[in-house]
Design an enzyme around this catalytic site. Structure first.
Site, mmCIF file in Angstrom:
data_model
loop_
_atom_site.group_PDB
_atom_site.id
_atom_site.type_symbol
_atom_site.label_atom_id
_atom_site.label_comp_id
_atom_site.label_asym_id
_atom_site.label_seq_id
_atom_site.Cartn_x
_atom_site.Cartn_y
_atom_site.Cartn_z
ATOM 1 N N HIS A 170 5.087 7.474 0.885
ATOM 2 C CA HIS A 170 4.188 6.331 0.757
ATOM 3 C C HIS A 170 2.905 6.801 0.075
ATOM 4 O O HIS A 170 2.416 6.174 -0.844
ATOM 5 C CB HIS A 170 3.907 5.702 2.133
ATOM 6 C CG HIS A 170 2.949 4.551 2.084
ATOM 7 N ND1 HIS A 170 2.764 3.663 3.105
ATOM 8 C CD2 HIS A 170 2.110 4.136 1.122
ATOM 9 C CE1 HIS A 170 1.867 2.753 2.763
ATOM 10 N NE2 HIS A 170 1.448 3.031 1.572
ATOM 11 N N HIS B 205 -6.501 6.562 -2.789
ATOM 12 C CA HIS B 205 -6.526 7.797 -1.990
ATOM 13 C C HIS B 205 -6.703 9.054 -2.845
ATOM 14 O O HIS B 205 -7.515 9.917 -2.530
ATOM 15 C CB HIS B 205 -5.235 7.928 -1.179
ATOM 16 C CG HIS B 205 -4.984 6.784 -0.249
ATOM 17 N ND1 HIS B 205 -5.666 6.629 0.929
ATOM 18 C CD2 HIS B 205 -4.139 5.717 -0.338
ATOM 19 C CE1 HIS B 205 -5.242 5.523 1.550
ATOM 20 N NE2 HIS B 205 -4.314 4.951 0.793
ATOM 21 N N GLU C 88 -1.964 4.143 -5.085
ATOM 22 C CA GLU C 88 -2.152 5.322 -4.235
ATOM 23 C C GLU C 88 -3.105 6.330 -4.866
ATOM 24 O O GLU C 88 -3.940 6.914 -4.180
ATOM 25 C CB GLU C 88 -0.791 5.975 -3.926
ATOM 26 C CG GLU C 88 0.106 5.103 -3.048
ATOM 27 C CD GLU C 88 -0.485 4.811 -1.673
ATOM 28 O OE1 GLU C 88 -1.037 5.726 -1.051
ATOM 29 O OE2 GLU C 88 -0.390 3.652 -1.215
HETATM 30 P P1 AMP Z 1 -2.437 2.016 1.470
HETATM 31 O O1 AMP Z 1 -3.181 0.925 0.723
HETATM 32 O O2 AMP Z 1 -2.159 3.218 0.657
HETATM 33 O O3 AMP Z 1 -3.088 2.323 2.790
HETATM 34 O O4 AMP Z 1 -0.968 1.479 1.779
HETATM 35 C C1 AMP Z 1 -0.726 0.212 2.203
HETATM 36 C C2 AMP Z 1 -0.235 -0.618 1.039
HETATM 37 O O5 AMP Z 1 0.966 -0.105 0.494
HETATM 38 C C3 AMP Z 1 0.062 -2.023 1.490
HETATM 39 O O6 AMP Z 1 -0.380 -2.901 0.499
HETATM 40 C C4 AMP Z 1 1.565 -2.012 1.596
HETATM 41 O O7 AMP Z 1 2.074 -3.297 1.450
HETATM 42 C C5 AMP Z 1 1.935 -1.116 0.460
HETATM 43 N N1 AMP Z 1 3.250 -0.502 0.612
HETATM 44 C C6 AMP Z 1 3.705 0.193 1.676
HETATM 45 N N2 AMP Z 1 4.932 0.662 1.440
HETATM 46 C C7 AMP Z 1 5.275 0.249 0.206
HETATM 47 C C8 AMP Z 1 6.430 0.418 -0.594
HETATM 48 N N3 AMP Z 1 7.486 1.121 -0.195
HETATM 49 N N4 AMP Z 1 6.414 -0.168 -1.807
HETATM 50 C C9 AMP Z 1 5.348 -0.851 -2.238
HETATM 51 N N5 AMP Z 1 4.236 -1.047 -1.543
HETATM 52 C C10 AMP Z 1 4.192 -0.496 -0.327
#
Ligand code: AMP
Length: 195
Positions: free
Chosen positions: A30, A88, A84
Site C-alpha cells: 500500500h 508520504h 503515495e
Molecule cells: P494513504 O492516503 O496513503 O494514507 O492511503 C489511503 C488511501 O489509499 C485511501 O484513499 C484509500 O482508498 C487508498 N487505497 C488503499 N488501498 C488501495 C488500493 N489497493 N488501490 C487504490 N487505492 C487504495
C-alpha cells in the site's frame, strides 16, 4: 504497509482490477510511510517534488503486480503511486529519492513473504475465520517483529484481514519493533478472504 487485495475488494464498495489485469493472489504494497515515533506522521511535504513516472520507468514492471491500485475506475496504478509518493514519499525525500523510495518498498516486500508466513501456520486465504492472535503470532514468528493488523468489514459487516503494518528504521532497510501501534478495531476472530 501491506494489503490483502481480497479484503480491499470484498467490501460493499468492491474494487476494480488494474487495466493490466488481476494482480497475483498475494499481499501487495500500500505504501511506505515515514512516521514519527509517537505514531503521527507528516504528509505532503514537498509540492516542488511531484511524482515523475519517468524516474521509475525501470521499476514499472515490478510495481504493477506488487503495488497495484484496486480503486475504481480501473487504472494503470500510476495515480496510486503518485498519491503515495506525494503524500508520504516526499516526507523522507532526503533519505530516499523517488527511485529509491519505490525500489526500497519493493525490496521490503520481498524481505517479508507474509503469505508464506501465514500458510506455514495453516492460515490461508480461503474465506475461513482465524483468530487475530494466531495471525499475529504466525507473522511475528516468521519476521521476528510483531505486526499491527488492520481490519475492514465485508459486505455483511464481518471483520477481515485488511492491512499489515510492519516498521522499518530510518534508513528504510531494516525491520524494527514498531515504536507505537496505531489504534483500530478487529474482532478476536477475523476472515481471510480469497482473492
Ligand atoms: P494513504 O492516503 O496513503 O494514507 O492511503 C489511503 C488511501 O489509499 C485511501 O484513499 C484509500 O482508498 C487508498 N487505497 C488503499 N488501498 C488501495 C488500493 N489497493 N488501490 C487504490 N487505492 C487504495
Amino acid at each position: 504497509m501491506k494489503q490483502w487485495p481480497g479484503s480491499y475488494c470484498d467490501t460493499s464498495s468492491g474494487c476494480c482490477y488494474p487495466s493490466y489485469g488481476k494482480p497475483p493472489s498475494d499481499f501487495d504494497i500500500h505504501g511506505l510511510w515515514p512516521n514519527y515515533n509517537n505514531g503521527s506522521y507528516p504528509s505532503n511535504c514537498d509540492p516542488n517534488n511531484p511524482f515523475d513516472l519517468s524516474k521509475i520507468q525501470d521499476l514499472v514492471t515490478s510495481l504493477r503486480p506488487n503495488w497495484a491500485s484496486l480503486a475504481c475506475p480501473s487504472s494503470d496504478s500510476t495515480s496510486f503511486w503518485q498519491h503515495e509518493w506525494e503524500k508520504h514519499g516526499t516526507c523522507s525525500e532526503t533519505i530516499l529519492d523517488e527511485h529509491s523510495y519505490f525500489q526500497d518498498a519493493l525490496n521490503l516486500k520481498s524481505m517479508t513473504n507474509l503469505l508464506s508466513c501465514l500458510k506455514s501456520a495453516n492460515i490461508s486465504p480461503n474465506g475461513g475465520s482465524y483468530t487475530l492472535t494466531s495471525i499475529k503470532n504466525a507473522i511475528s514468528a516468521c519476521i521476528g517483529h510483531v505486526p499491527w493488523i488492520e481490519c475492514n468489514k465485508d459486505a455483511s459487516g464481518r471483520y477481515q484481514l485488511y492491512q499489515v503494518y510492519i516498521c522499518v528504521d530510518h534508513s528504510g532497510t531494516t525491520l524494527i519493533d514498531c515504536p507505537v501501534f496505531p489504534t483500530g478495531a478487529c474482532g478476536s476472530s477475523i476472515i481471510f478472504p480469497t482473492f
